[in-house]
Design a protein around this motif. Structure first.
Motif, PDB file in Angstrom:
ATOM      1  N   UNK A 141      -4.612  -8.616   3.830  1.00  0.00           N
ATOM      2  CA  UNK A 141      -3.668  -7.846   4.638  1.00  0.00           C
ATOM      3  C   UNK A 141      -2.558  -7.274   3.771  1.00  0.00           C
ATOM      4  N   UNK A 142      -2.081  -8.065   2.807  1.00  0.00           N
ATOM      5  CA  UNK A 142      -1.061  -7.567   1.879  1.00  0.00           C
ATOM      6  C   UNK A 142      -1.620  -6.470   0.986  1.00  0.00           C
ATOM      7  N   UNK A 143      -2.827  -6.660   0.487  1.00  0.00           N
ATOM      8  CA  UNK A 143      -3.422  -5.685  -0.422  1.00  0.00           C
ATOM      9  C   UNK A 143      -3.729  -4.358   0.270  1.00  0.00           C
ATOM     10  N   UNK A 144      -4.076  -4.410   1.542  1.00  0.00           N
ATOM     11  CA  UNK A 144      -4.492  -3.227   2.281  1.00  0.00           C
ATOM     12  C   UNK A 144      -3.363  -2.628   3.116  1.00  0.00           C
ATOM     13  N   UNK A 145      -2.169  -3.133   2.973  1.00  0.00           N
ATOM     14  CA  UNK A 145      -1.066  -2.764   3.857  1.00  0.00           C
ATOM     15  C   UNK A 145      -0.859  -1.258   3.951  1.00  0.00           C
ATOM     16  N   UNK A 146      -1.012  -0.541   2.860  1.00  0.00           N
ATOM     17  CA  UNK A 146      -0.777   0.903   2.861  1.00  0.00           C
ATOM     18  C   UNK A 146      -1.939   1.681   3.457  1.00  0.00           C
ATOM     19  N   UNK A 147      -3.056   1.005   3.700  1.00  0.00           N
ATOM     20  CA  UNK A 147      -4.244   1.703   4.205  1.00  0.00           C
ATOM     21  C   UNK A 147      -4.620   1.267   5.619  1.00  0.00           C
ATOM     22  N   UNK A 148      -4.691  -0.036   5.855  1.00  0.00           N
ATOM     23  CA  UNK A 148      -5.002  -0.567   7.177  1.00  0.00           C
ATOM     24  C   UNK A 148      -3.992  -1.661   7.519  1.00  0.00           C
ATOM     25  N   UNK A 149      -3.391  -1.530   8.677  1.00  0.00           N
ATOM     26  CA  UNK A 149      -2.554  -2.605   9.190  1.00  0.00           C
ATOM     27  C   UNK A 149      -3.484  -3.653   9.800  1.00  0.00           C
TER      28      UNK A 149
END
Length: 404
Positions: A141-149
């Protein structure tokens, strides 16, 4: 394939682009969309035609990233919900950090490139300690924060809450997650359910239930959930997923229940793909009953109705690719939906349930899906119509990185 006009930067201002003559889902006519600096600079009526169809990004509120892409490891096709559960629990012996991360990352990448911006994943939770998947998904979730919430909800059999519910609730609260339970014909249902609601109120948690995922008329978990929500006044905080048993209960009884649920602002997530595949499944026999919850009746009664991918390529459903628009296509067929009236069930309605919005607006982010199609019916009729996903004013490529 039609040529879709994307005009030069000069037509939209310095560093911008203009999509000319597009159809917008939910709006009459044709439109020009000016994009500049990663945002929608303007949406204006157009005299052009043939620019394709523009949709908002998607919100997938019911997935299972811990189970995903395990279908090749399954020994046989599941013949019932509980058979699938048994096979998944056996496969869970292989769920180490590396395995979970690889499969969940693959799922997130597929969803992102198909146009999903928001996602909630349920995570199986049977013990006092957080499962490995919970830790992996928190990292992702942290790694993808800018792409998928990415949100995550615990998924625990109702009968285990008396023993480990407090520990789960504390961990869920610390992670900013959602508290969930699996409910199906449990003994002492009301008292056990009250424990879950007590924990949600104590820790300030939203609730998301897997409930009545079967075809026995005796399954009445959703009745108890509605009653508890009414009693506590938790409007907009309780979501029910599946509700298959509603499809076989007395229609008048269901109508009365849905009226109460709508008044209490209980949400309903319908999972047409997985439920149509798994319900009434018997080898060598065509299924008669598909377990589809009453979408039309629920929405008419005031419930916020959402459609999710649910399981993807696992024991419960060995198909799918985290393409929520494709799931919407299936729901349209199975549920006899009028597409324009129901597109919000995979976009704005679940987005708002998650406290966000995906609506296209001037000044908002240039995040949308663009299909080489005349309108929504055309897009649903041609699964291979070209699709581009725009994020922050840039077109995603099929590979890592973006195309300007």
């Amino acid at each position: 394939m039609r040529t879709i006009e994307i005009t030069s930067p000069a037509d939209a201002g310095a560093g911008g682009q203009r999509l000319a003559g597009v159809s917008l889902a939910g709006r009459e006519g044709h439109w020009d969309i000016a994009v500049s600096g990663g945002r929608i600079a303007a949406i204006a009526p157009s005299s052009s035609r043939g620019g394709g169809l523009v949709l908002p990004l998607m919100a997938d509120i019911h997935t299972h990233l811990d189970k995903t892409f395990t279908a090749p490891r399954m020994p046989a096709r599941a013949t019932s919900l509980f058979h699938a559960i048994e096979m998944m629990q056996a496969d869970a012996a292989l769920w180490d950090h590396t395995d979970l991360r690889q499969r969940a990352s693959r799922a997130l990448d597929r969803a992102y490139r198909h146009g999903t911006a928001l996602m909630r994943s349920h995570v199986d939770w049977y013990g006092a300690s957080p499962p490995a998947a919970w830790t992996v998904l928190r990292d992702l979730a942290d790694e993808w924060r800018a792409r998928i919430h990415l949100e995550f909800a615990s998924l625990t059999p109702l009968d285990l809450f008396a023993e480990i519910g407090e520990t789960i609730a504390r961990e869920v609260k610390a992670a900013g997650g959602v508290l969930g339970a699996f409910i199906y014909r449990n003994d002492d249902l009301e008292a056990r359910l009250a424990q879950v609601f007590d924990l949600a109120e104590k820790h300030g948690l939203l609730l998301d239930f897997h409930v009545d995922e079967g075809l026995e008329v005796e399954a009445r978990g959703i009745d108890a959930i509605v009653a508890e929500t009414e009693r506590r006044g938790l409007a907009g905080r309780v979501l029910c997923g599946h509700g298959c048993a509603l499809s076989v209960r007395d229609p008048a009884e269901v109508a009365a229940l849905l009226a109460r649920a709508g008044a209490a602002d209980v949400g309903l997530t319908v999972l047409p793909g997985c439920n149509a595949y798994l319900q009434d499944a018997k080898a060598g026999r065509t299924p008669r009953l598909r377990g589809l919850a009453p979408l039309h009746e629920a929405r008419a009664a005031g419930l916020k109705v959402m459609i999710g991918s649910d399981n993807v390529r696992d024991a419960f459903f060995p198909f799918g690719d985290y393409d929520l628009f494709d799931a919407f296509r299936g729901a349209t067929l199975l549920g006899h939906l009028q597409p324009e009236d129901w597109l919000d069930a995979v976009s704005e309605t679940p987005a708002r349930w998650m406290g966000r919005s995906l609506a296209l607006a001037e000044g908002g982010p240039a995040d949308f899906i663009r299909l080489d199609a005349e309108d929504l019916i055309d897009a649903l009729s041609r699964p291979r119509a070209d699709r581009t996903v725009w994020r922050n004013g840039r077109i995603l490529t099929d590979h890592q990185g973006e195309q300007t």
